[in-house]
Enzyme design. Structure first.
Site, mmCIF file in Angstrom:
data_model
loop_
_atom_site.group_PDB
_atom_site.id
_atom_site.type_symbol
_atom_site.label_atom_id
_atom_site.label_comp_id
_atom_site.label_asym_id
_atom_site.label_seq_id
_atom_site.Cartn_x
_atom_site.Cartn_y
_atom_site.Cartn_z
ATOM 1 C CG ASN A 21 -0.278 -0.058 2.531
ATOM 2 O OD1 ASN A 21 0.793 0.521 2.731
ATOM 3 N ND2 ASN A 21 -0.885 -0.757 3.494
ATOM 4 C CE LYS A 28 2.088 3.701 8.448
ATOM 5 N NZ LYS A 28 2.971 2.583 8.790
ATOM 6 C CD GLU A 29 2.198 -2.636 3.420
ATOM 7 O OE1 GLU A 29 1.833 -3.409 4.329
ATOM 8 O OE2 GLU A 29 1.884 -2.792 2.212
ATOM 9 C CG ASP A 64 -4.483 -10.854 3.405
ATOM 10 O OD1 ASP A 64 -3.291 -10.549 3.248
ATOM 11 O OD2 ASP A 64 -4.995 -11.063 4.519
#
Length: 329
Positions: free
Chosen positions: A208, A210-211, A280
């Site tokens: 995502n 942020k990651e 997921d």
């Protein structure tokens, strides 16, 4: 912005049935205790939860496998549980969901990872974690990799679902990616930030926003130009075939090797109720679509539709082929 004809998307969906996908990663037992609060305890200044409902679901890589099974695939799980009640419950739940668990190894020296959440009126009051973050032992790792080597002979895709609980060691990551390249099957990664830079030569990573910023070692910036630079940086850093950055209300951005400009896919959810497990679902549908013969942009569009379905549901949810077909335009 990219579009794919509905007829083509349905064609890919029709090839989901029976595709064998290996999921390697950290599985966990999610335990939910739900109730109501109407008073404070006389023993301490804490709320008293009147329990109305209690249930268990598979979390982490287990949820990825459950997603795949819901889509008609044949998931094979390679992971570790403890020799405890949590491990037995988790394996039983996965069997019931039609997940092949012959690659799940018991380790007597570690607990089954459990997340116990106490909820009142949709509000989480407290969470208890039982886990070990130590890298799995060489003996257990060897057993897991033997299961992987057996499964890859018939598999059409591999997902690495990393929650930082020790299953995906440096050695296992490299061995798995090398074997996927050798067998010419896609290997897609849902990363843990600590291991972000270890996933070289993969087919795709699905962080995502942020990651993605954290994994690249950059401070977050706004605007499409910043996302474009970020995606291309990660693509080169990992020497990956593609990077799919999931951007919540802003949809997704797909970066492919050889293309400087990303493909932007608009979000489809009408109302975001709960984002739990959406990542997921994205990696499950994306990898399964590649296994079914989709090109990267086609796989990303299908994954985006599936994510839109899941975020409109409560809790750790899945999307079925019928649901995806129902929202295709």
């Amino acid at each position: 912005m990219t579009t794919v004809p509905t007829k083509r998307l349905k064609e890919i969906l029709n090839h989901f049935e029976g595709q064998e996908i290996i999921v390697v990663g950290d599985i966990m037992l999610d335990h939910f205790i739900k109730g109501t609060v109407s008073r404070i305890s006389p023993e301490a200044p804490v709320p008293v939860v009147d329990v109305k409902k209690e249930f268990f679901v598979a979390g982490g890589a287990g949820n990825v496998a459950v997603n795949l099974a819901a889509l008609g695939a044949k998931p094979v799980l390679v992971s570790v549980v403890g020799q405890d009640l949590g491990g037995e419950m988790l394996k039983g739940f996965l069997r019931d969901k039609k997940v092949n668990i012959y690659g799940v190894t018991e380790d007597p020296d570690r607990p089954t990872t459990q997340k116990i959440r106490v909820m009142a009126e949709q509000q989480q009051i407290v969470r208890f974690d039982r886990e070990s973050k130590k890298t799995i032992s060489p003996a257990v790792s060897s057993q897991c990799m033997k299961s992987f080597e057996l499964a890859i002979k018939t598999a059409k895709g591999v997902i690495l679902s990393d929650y930082g609980k020790g299953m995906l060691s440096d050695h296992n990551i490299k061995t798995i990616v090398d074997m996927c390249r050798k067998h010419k099957i896609p290997v897609c990664v849902d990363p843990k930030i600590d291991n972000f830079k270890k996933y070289k030569n993969i087919t795709c990573m699905t962080p995502n926003t942020k990651e993605a910023w954290e994994g690249a070692g950059d401070s977050p910036k706004t605007g499409e130009e910043a996302i474009e630079k970020l995606g291309n940086k990660i693509l080169k850093m990992l020497d990956a075939d593609s990077i799919l950055i999931t951007r919540s209300a802003d949809g997704m951005s797909l970066f492919e090797k050889g293309n400087e400009k990303p493909i932007t896919i608009k979000a489809t959810a009408r109302e975001v109720y709960d984002v739990t497990g959406a990542g997921d679902t994205v990696i499950s549908v994306f990898t399964l679509a590649l296994a079914a013969g989709a090109k990267l942009p086609e796989a990303a569009v299908l994954a985006n539709y599936a994510a839109g379905i899941v975020v409109e549901k409560s809790g750790t949810a899945t999307a079925t082929r019928e649901e995806i077909e129902g929202v295709l335009k």
